[in-house]
Write a protein that holds these residues in place. Structure first.
Motif, mmCIF file in Angstrom:
data_model
loop_
_atom_site.group_PDB
_atom_site.id
_atom_site.type_symbol
_atom_site.label_atom_id
_atom_site.label_comp_id
_atom_site.label_asym_id
_atom_site.label_seq_id
_atom_site.Cartn_x
_atom_site.Cartn_y
_atom_site.Cartn_z
ATOM 1 N N SER A 70 -25.110 -5.465 -45.018
ATOM 2 C CA SER A 70 -25.991 -5.769 -46.151
ATOM 3 C C SER A 70 -26.456 -7.216 -46.175
ATOM 4 C CB SER A 70 -25.289 -5.411 -47.466
ATOM 5 O OG SER A 70 -24.901 -4.060 -47.474
ATOM 6 N N ILE A 71 -25.525 -8.178 -46.081
ATOM 7 C CA ILE A 71 -25.924 -9.582 -46.175
ATOM 8 C C ILE A 71 -26.750 -10.018 -44.967
ATOM 9 C CG2 ILE A 71 -25.011 -11.952 -46.114
ATOM 10 C CD1 ILE A 71 -23.071 -11.180 -48.281
ATOM 11 N N ALA A 76 -13.767 -16.189 -48.361
ATOM 12 C CA ALA A 76 -14.503 -14.966 -48.692
ATOM 13 C C ALA A 76 -13.592 -13.824 -49.122
ATOM 14 C CB ALA A 76 -15.360 -14.535 -47.495
ATOM 15 N N GLU A 77 -12.473 -13.637 -48.416
ATOM 16 C CA GLU A 77 -11.593 -12.514 -48.730
ATOM 17 C C GLU A 77 -10.500 -12.879 -49.727
ATOM 18 O OE1 GLU A 77 -10.054 -10.200 -45.556
ATOM 19 O OE2 GLU A 77 -12.000 -9.265 -45.205
ATOM 20 N N LEU A 102 -20.110 -14.491 -42.400
ATOM 21 C CA LEU A 102 -21.014 -14.833 -43.500
ATOM 22 C C LEU A 102 -21.635 -16.219 -43.359
ATOM 23 C CD1 LEU A 102 -18.858 -13.353 -46.394
ATOM 24 C CD2 LEU A 102 -21.036 -12.458 -45.569
ATOM 25 N N LEU A 103 -20.933 -17.149 -42.695
ATOM 26 C CA LEU A 103 -21.431 -18.527 -42.649
ATOM 27 C C LEU A 103 -22.834 -18.646 -42.035
ATOM 28 C CD1 LEU A 103 -21.021 -21.507 -43.215
ATOM 29 C CD2 LEU A 103 -19.850 -21.708 -41.006
ATOM 30 N N PRO A 104 -23.111 -18.094 -40.841
ATOM 31 C CA PRO A 104 -24.472 -18.213 -40.293
ATOM 32 C C PRO A 104 -25.525 -17.571 -41.200
ATOM 33 C CG PRO A 104 -22.931 -17.542 -38.573
ATOM 34 C CD PRO A 104 -22.200 -17.423 -39.883
ATOM 35 N N CYS A 105 -25.153 -16.497 -41.903
ATOM 36 C CA CYS A 105 -26.106 -15.817 -42.789
ATOM 37 C C CYS A 105 -26.398 -16.672 -44.016
ATOM 38 C CB CYS A 105 -25.539 -14.462 -43.228
ATOM 39 S SG CYS A 105 -25.110 -13.355 -41.875
ATOM 40 N N ILE A 106 -25.344 -17.108 -44.696
ATOM 41 C CA ILE A 106 -25.527 -17.911 -45.904
ATOM 42 C C ILE A 106 -26.182 -19.247 -45.554
ATOM 43 C CG2 ILE A 106 -24.336 -19.054 -47.808
ATOM 44 C CD1 ILE A 106 -24.420 -15.981 -47.996
ATOM 45 N N HIS A 107 -25.844 -19.794 -44.386
ATOM 46 C CA HIS A 107 -26.464 -21.048 -43.952
ATOM 47 C C HIS A 107 -27.978 -20.888 -43.865
ATOM 48 C CE1 HIS A 107 -27.381 -24.652 -41.654
ATOM 49 N NE2 HIS A 107 -27.926 -23.892 -40.712
#
Length: 627
Positions: free
Chosen positions: A148-149, A271-272, A283-288
């Protein structure tokens, strides 16, 4: 299998390059993990998704210090061509691992196996090594991280300015999850320590940093927000392989006597929960990318204070900045954000219903009789077709021991019942198959069905798909012992298999997995032979809603259908005969709903009882044939 000797190839999709990332984001995530683990055990290939991609795309140093090769889709090993990328395969072998979570977990395990001193890498798998292990269809958390993210951020980056004003709902869901109380296996002890700290009015001790970590975390670097709570102290103590300070390990008597319900809740650090895991690296590359794009668009991140804090905190983890540097990822230095007013937060962080967890009451009171009566009044009863070959059996005594399920770790009685189950499935597949067919054994486990089929039908190609690595490795070992050359092994969630096939098979596919297998077969217009299991685990998911068929939907509510599912599991031999009979009828009704749903797609489906019925309490079997 000698993973530590054989060369493994890692195949990553490449669509385009944007700022400091390679897309799709699954590829950037995989490369980032390789850099973080300092892993050079794989030969890495980029697989262009378009036609006009040249070698120049790989020369931008976005793959860190890894050597990356280009390869076209048609040059991929045949087994990999049946899977969504990323995928890993042993060179010249038939064992493939596909899907982001499976591939990342394998990179971590292989890195640790090659260098057991990298215990911090193994810790990325979390408590009991289960981080992102559950498949995305049944785990909302895995789905959020794995699917999803990344997709939400990719859409956000490619949307026109007028369509990317709002924060993606999946990002908002992550923000909300960061605000939920943390549950960890030893949270009672940590919560008591937190209570003691609160009573004393003291601040948590900051762990003494090791030399390497101190270099990265010292003020001269970018460590603007030192750990200041018990949760941070515990989290960073584990990261640096240190014991928590003695002062917070001793509990006062009044703290020990405090009821668990009266203890303070724990806050998220990563995150967890408290500990840094592979989920943070996903998640880091996505949120970045989302934050960089938001900043360029002048967006106010006031509604994402927890994500902003998490983003800053992840940068403090030893090795993260170094990995980011290798991948040319210029991490942002965000200011500490205060939350927006509560009213504004509610207005701007509304999450669509489809992303909310299904909170409908799953605790049902009463038995199945009212629901069964309601169906009967509408002319619907459980019905079973005659078994087409009730006495058909393999000559197990003449088969090599590696073909028999008795070769596995099971009792003689259980092995006999497993043989009887296999007789039913193999008989049905034998009637459907023709030379050259591809037969897929979904949820294959240790390969009991697939290995028998591959041995008995050498002119057919058999594919085993299973999410559990150890089960599939056992199946591979049995296949090697038999010298089978018409069999492939794919460790993946079902959604990552997209190959064409003629017959789908599954023995005791658990809960929703049965419906996932049926869906795969319908999409491929393949025949299917499936024995369901674990009816009590059936529930509405993102992709599947119950009841499945139009007929059942007109009569039963979701809750009424769930009553049937719960009681369909009441078929164990130790239960009273009348209760088992009701359980069998509920099984028949649940499976009739599934059969009718498949018939809406122009299939002919029979629900059959396996012979002998004593071979399993879950003895139903579908045989579906496309019209």
């Amino acid at each position: 299998m000698k993973d530590n000797v054989a060369e493994e190839h890692l195949y990553l999709a490449f669509s385009h390059q944007y700022r400091d990332s390679i897309f799709p984001l699954h590829t950037s995530i995989s490369l980032f993990l390789l850099s973080y683990c300092d892993c050079k055990l794989f030969k890495v290939f980029l697989v262009p998704t378009g036609e006009d991609v040249g070698d120049q795309c790989v020369t931008k140093n976005l793959a860190g210090d890894l050597e990356v090769h280009l390869i076209s889709r048609c040059q991929l090993p045949v087994v990999v061509q049946s899977c969504s990328l990323p995928a890993v395969v042993v060179k010249d072998d038939k064992f493939c691992r596909a899907g982001l979570s499976v591939v990342l977990r394998h990179i971590i395990q292989k890195t640790f196996k090659a260098d057991p001193s990298k215990k911090d890498v193994l810790e990325l798998l979390g408590f009991k090594k289960t981080c992102l292990k559950a498949c995305a269809e049944v785990s909302q958390w895995t789905r959020l991280c794995e699917i999803s993210i990344p997709l939400a951020v990719e859409r956000f980056l490619t949307a026109s300015p007028e369509h990317c004003q709002a924060i993606p709902p999946d990002i908002l869901l992550f923000e909300r999850k960061l605000g939920e109380p943390v549950r960890v296996h030893n949270d009672d002890k940590i919560r008591r320590q937190k209570l003691q700290q609160q009573k004393a009015g003291a601040k948590a001790a900051v762990p003494v940093l090791g030399e390497e970590a101190a270099e990265e975390l010292k003020p001269g670097a970018v460590h603007e927000h030192p750990p200041s709570s018990l949760e941070l102290s515990v989290a960073f103590s584990k990261l640096l392989a240190q014991e928590a300070p003695d002062a917070i390990n001793r509990e006062a008597p009044h703290i020990r006597r405090t009821k668990t319900s009266d203890l303070p809740l724990l806050d998220h650090v990563f995150a967890e929960g408290l500990y840094f895991t592979v989920a943070d690296l996903v998640l880091l590359p996505c949120i970045h990318q989302f934050l960089v794009s938001s900043r360029k668009q002048g967006k106010n991140l006031v509604n994402l204070p927890l994500i902003s804090s998490w983003y800053r905190r992840v940068q403090e983890v030893p090795g993260v900045k170094k990995a980011a540097g290798k991948c040319n990822m210029e991490l942002l230095q965000l200011p500490e954000l205060m939350s927006a007013p509560k009213e504004q937060l509610q207005d701007s962080t509304s999450i669509p219903d489809e992303l909310e967890e299904d909170n409908e009451d799953s605790h049902f009171i009463g038995g199945p009789r009212p629901t069964m009566t309601k169906l009967m009044e509408n002319g619907i009863e459980a019905k079973f077709s005659p078994h087409p070959c009730p006495n058909w059996t393999l000559d197990w005594t003449s088969l090599p021991s590696a073909v028999s399920p008795g070769e596995g770790k099971m009792s003689r009685d259980r092995a006999l019942r497993k043989q009887q189950q296999l007789n039913n499935l193999v008989a049905a597949v034998t009637k459907l198959a023709k030379p050259g067919d591809v037969i897929v054994d979904f949820c294959s486990g240790g390969g009991h069905v697939g290995i028998v089929l591959a041995y008995m039908m050498p002119s057919c190609q058999v594919v085993l798909i299973e999410n559990k690595e150890l089960s599939l490795i056992r199946a591979k070992d049995r296949s090697d012992e038999l010298g089978l050359n018409n069999i492939w092994f794919i460790q993946a969630n079902l959604d990552y298999f997209n190959g064409t096939f003629n017959i789908g098979v599954a023995l005791h596919a658990c809960g929703v997995a049965t419906d996932m297998v049926i869906e795969h077969c319908l999409r491929a217009r393949a025949a299917f032979v499936i024995s369901p299991c674990c009816y009590g685990f059936i529930q509405n998911t993102v992709k599947f809603k119950y009841p499945r068929s139009h007929q059942f939907n007109e009569i039963l509510s979701y809750k009424e259908h769930m009553i049937l599912c719960r009681f369909a599991d009441q078929t164990a031999v130790q239960l009273p005969p009348e209760r088992r009979l009701i359980g069998k009828q509920c099984m028949g009704l649940v499976d009739l709903d599934r059969a009718w749903a498949a018939e809406e797609h122009n299939y002919s489906v029979q629900v059959i009882s396996m012979e002998p019925e004593s071979c399993s309490p879950k003895n139903n079997m579908f045989v579906g044939i496309p019209s």
